[in-house]
Design an enzyme around this catalytic site. Structure first.
Site, PDB file in Angstrom:
ATOM      1  N   GLY A  29      -5.794  17.197 -14.740  1.00 31.58           N
ATOM      2  CA  GLY A  29      -5.919  15.790 -14.641  1.00 31.58           C
ATOM      3  C   GLY A  29      -6.950  15.150 -14.114  1.00 31.58           C
ATOM      4  O   GLY A  29      -6.918  13.784 -13.654  1.00 31.58           O
TER       5      GLY A  29
ATOM      6  N   PHE B 218       0.936  -1.270   0.035  1.00 27.29           N
ATOM      7  CA  PHE B 218       0.142   0.003  -0.008  1.00 27.29           C
ATOM      8  C   PHE B 218       0.668   1.464  -0.037  1.00 27.29           C
ATOM      9  O   PHE B 218       0.150   2.323  -0.413  1.00 27.29           O
ATOM     10  CB  PHE B 218      -0.934   0.163   1.266  1.00 27.29           C
ATOM     11  CG  PHE B 218      -2.024  -1.128   1.330  1.00 27.29           C
ATOM     12  CD1 PHE B 218      -3.151  -0.783   0.786  1.00 27.29           C
ATOM     13  CD2 PHE B 218      -1.611  -2.027   2.134  1.00 27.29           C
ATOM     14  CE1 PHE B 218      -4.176  -2.204   0.772  1.00 27.29           C
ATOM     15  CE2 PHE B 218      -2.584  -3.349   2.146  1.00 27.29           C
ATOM     16  CZ  PHE B 218      -3.563  -3.274   1.475  1.00 27.29           C
TER      17      PHE B 218
ATOM     18  N   TYR C 258       0.341  10.769 -10.884  1.00 25.94           N
ATOM     19  CA  TYR C 258      -0.130   9.553 -10.171  1.00 25.94           C
ATOM     20  C   TYR C 258      -0.618   8.368 -10.610  1.00 25.94           C
ATOM     21  O   TYR C 258       0.017   7.372 -10.513  1.00 25.94           O
ATOM     22  CB  TYR C 258      -1.210  10.019  -9.024  1.00 25.94           C
ATOM     23  CG  TYR C 258      -1.752   8.877  -8.295  1.00 25.94           C
ATOM     24  CD1 TYR C 258      -0.999   8.245  -7.213  1.00 25.94           C
ATOM     25  CD2 TYR C 258      -3.320   8.706  -8.510  1.00 25.94           C
ATOM     26  CE1 TYR C 258      -1.838   7.406  -6.695  1.00 25.94           C
ATOM     27  CE2 TYR C 258      -3.852   7.717  -7.788  1.00 25.94           C
ATOM     28  CZ  TYR C 258      -2.963   6.926  -6.736  1.00 25.94           C
ATOM     29  OH  TYR C 258      -3.680   5.993  -6.356  1.00 25.94           O
TER      30      TYR C 258
ATOM     31  N   LYS D  24       1.484   4.371 -11.149  1.00 28.16           N
ATOM     32  CA  LYS D  24       0.915   3.223 -10.867  1.00 28.16           C
ATOM     33  C   LYS D  24       0.955   2.280 -11.851  1.00 28.16           C
ATOM     34  O   LYS D  24       1.257   1.230 -11.708  1.00 28.16           O
ATOM     35  CB  LYS D  24      -0.535   3.472 -10.074  1.00 28.16           C
ATOM     36  CG  LYS D  24      -0.431   4.178  -8.885  1.00 28.16           C
ATOM     37  CD  LYS D  24      -0.166   3.203  -7.806  1.00 28.16           C
ATOM     38  CE  LYS D  24      -0.582   3.679  -6.172  1.00 28.16           C
ATOM     39  NZ  LYS D  24      -0.438   2.617  -5.126  1.00 28.16           N
TER      40      LYS D  24
ATOM     41  N   PHE E 230     -11.116   2.575  -6.840  1.00 26.19           N
ATOM     42  CA  PHE E 230     -11.840   3.878  -7.198  1.00 26.19           C
ATOM     43  C   PHE E 230     -11.850   4.797  -5.875  1.00 26.19           C
ATOM     44  O   PHE E 230     -10.746   4.649  -5.148  1.00 26.19           O
ATOM     45  CB  PHE E 230     -13.077   3.650  -7.769  1.00 26.19           C
ATOM     46  CG  PHE E 230     -13.330   3.097  -9.235  1.00 26.19           C
ATOM     47  CD1 PHE E 230     -13.251   3.761 -10.176  1.00 26.19           C
ATOM     48  CD2 PHE E 230     -12.511   1.783  -9.282  1.00 26.19           C
ATOM     49  CE1 PHE E 230     -13.324   3.316 -11.408  1.00 26.19           C
ATOM     50  CE2 PHE E 230     -12.454   1.301 -10.715  1.00 26.19           C
ATOM     51  CZ  PHE E 230     -12.719   1.939 -11.725  1.00 26.19           C
TER      52      PHE E 230
END
Length: 324
Positions: A281, A73, A141, A145, A169
């Protein structure tokens, strides 16, 4: 089961650690505490203060622990911030994860559940979003990922790493005694509840000219306990599957204005709003199809209603910040 949880002092990682510990599992949390505090580490777990970028430290932990798997995480998570300082996100989210993967390979740890994001999709062409949708992040971001997901594919193909990439989400809600609070806070639900508590004067809404019914962004919200359950199911599923990619969401979206209205109903407070220009974004709509998670993991959200998600968060926020 013996598990290492990176970022386990944070909101989501800490919730997963709490649930696993309460179920009797051997849980070790590794966290650098850059956005959390020592007293936010779940009670009863083993704790190592270290950064996942510190490969020597991580290898030492993995060798000593020999976990059944790693739940990953640890990351920076603010999409807007990533458009201001993208280099920090690529260093912390992408490069640091590579160090973790190298440490796992060196020590023979073969299972990883990765905390990915719906931001890998960018502006979707079709709703709800399926895992086969085009991957085109609109912020650094999401790109940080997605680069990790590419690395996982190659580690799976070449080194036999078994992994689950869970693209989720908007996570919200709380367990008794554990909820969402960041410093600084940028997530909409805790910000709204801060207004209801009198800790902030108003909530800012960024953009009301999107192509949505009320002009504000639409997002899919998932309760943190449902999210935690999916991670635990994914780790177990990796005993049979060598690669899992799943969305985690409710399959329905709520606009920012709808979330504010729901919060007004739950809290009984007016919650003043001020409109601001769009942020770079931010896609207009992000709503998940979670059919694959239901099929592969046997997972189904137990708390799908936005009012119920808000209610659990509101109860926790009132305990955390009692009115003087």
């Amino acid at each position: 089961m013996k598990v290492l949880i990176t970022g386990g002092a944070g909101y989501i990682g800490g919730t997963v650690a709490t649930i696993l510990k309460s179920a009797g599992h051997d849980v070790t949390v590794l966290d650098n505490l850059c956005h959390s505090k020592r007293d936010e580490v779940p009670v009863g777990v083993n704790f190592v203060e270290a950064d996942i970028a510190d490969r020597v430290a991580v290898e030492s932990v993995l060798r000593a622990l020999q976990p059944d798997g790693v739940l990953h995480f640890a990351a920076l998570i603010e999409a807007g911030d990533s458009m201001r300082i993208p280099e920090v996100y690529f260093r912390n989210n992408t490069a640091s994860t590579l160090a973790l993967l190298e440490a796992m390979h060196t020590t023979g740890v073969k299972k990883l559940v990765f905390s990915s994001t719906a931001a890998v999709y960018g502006e979707p062409e079709v709703l709800p979003i399926a895992e086969t949708a085009k991957l085109a992040p609109t912020n650094a971001y999401g790109e940080s990922k997605l680069l990790v997901e590419y690395m996982l594919q190659w580690f799976n193909r070449i080194h036999g790493l078994r992994y689950a990439s869970l693209r989720y989400f908007n996570v919200a809600g709380a367990l008794p005694g554990r909820g969402e609070a960041h410093e600084p806070e940028t997530h909409i639900i805790p910000l709204i509840l801060d207004v209801a508590l009198g800790r902030r004067e108003k909530i800012f809404i960024f953009g009301e000219d999107y192509d949505t019914p009320d002009g504000t962004c639409i997002r899919d919200y998932i309760h943190v306990e449902d999210l935690a359950a999916a991670h635990i199911l994914a780790l177990d599923a990796l005993n049979k599957e060598d690669k899992i990619i799943c969305n985690l969401g409710n399959g329905q979206g709520f606009s920012v204005k709808e979330v504010v209205e729901a919060a007004r109903r739950v809290t009984g407070h007016k919650i003043p709003v001020e409109m601001k220009p769009r942020r770079d974004g931010d896609p207009a709509r992000l709503v998940a199809s979670s059919e694959r998670a239901k099929e592969v993991l046997g997972w189904k959200p137990q708390t799908p209603k936005i009012e119920d998600i808000l209610k659990s968060a509101w109860e926790w926020h009132q305990q955390r910040y009692p009115k003087q």
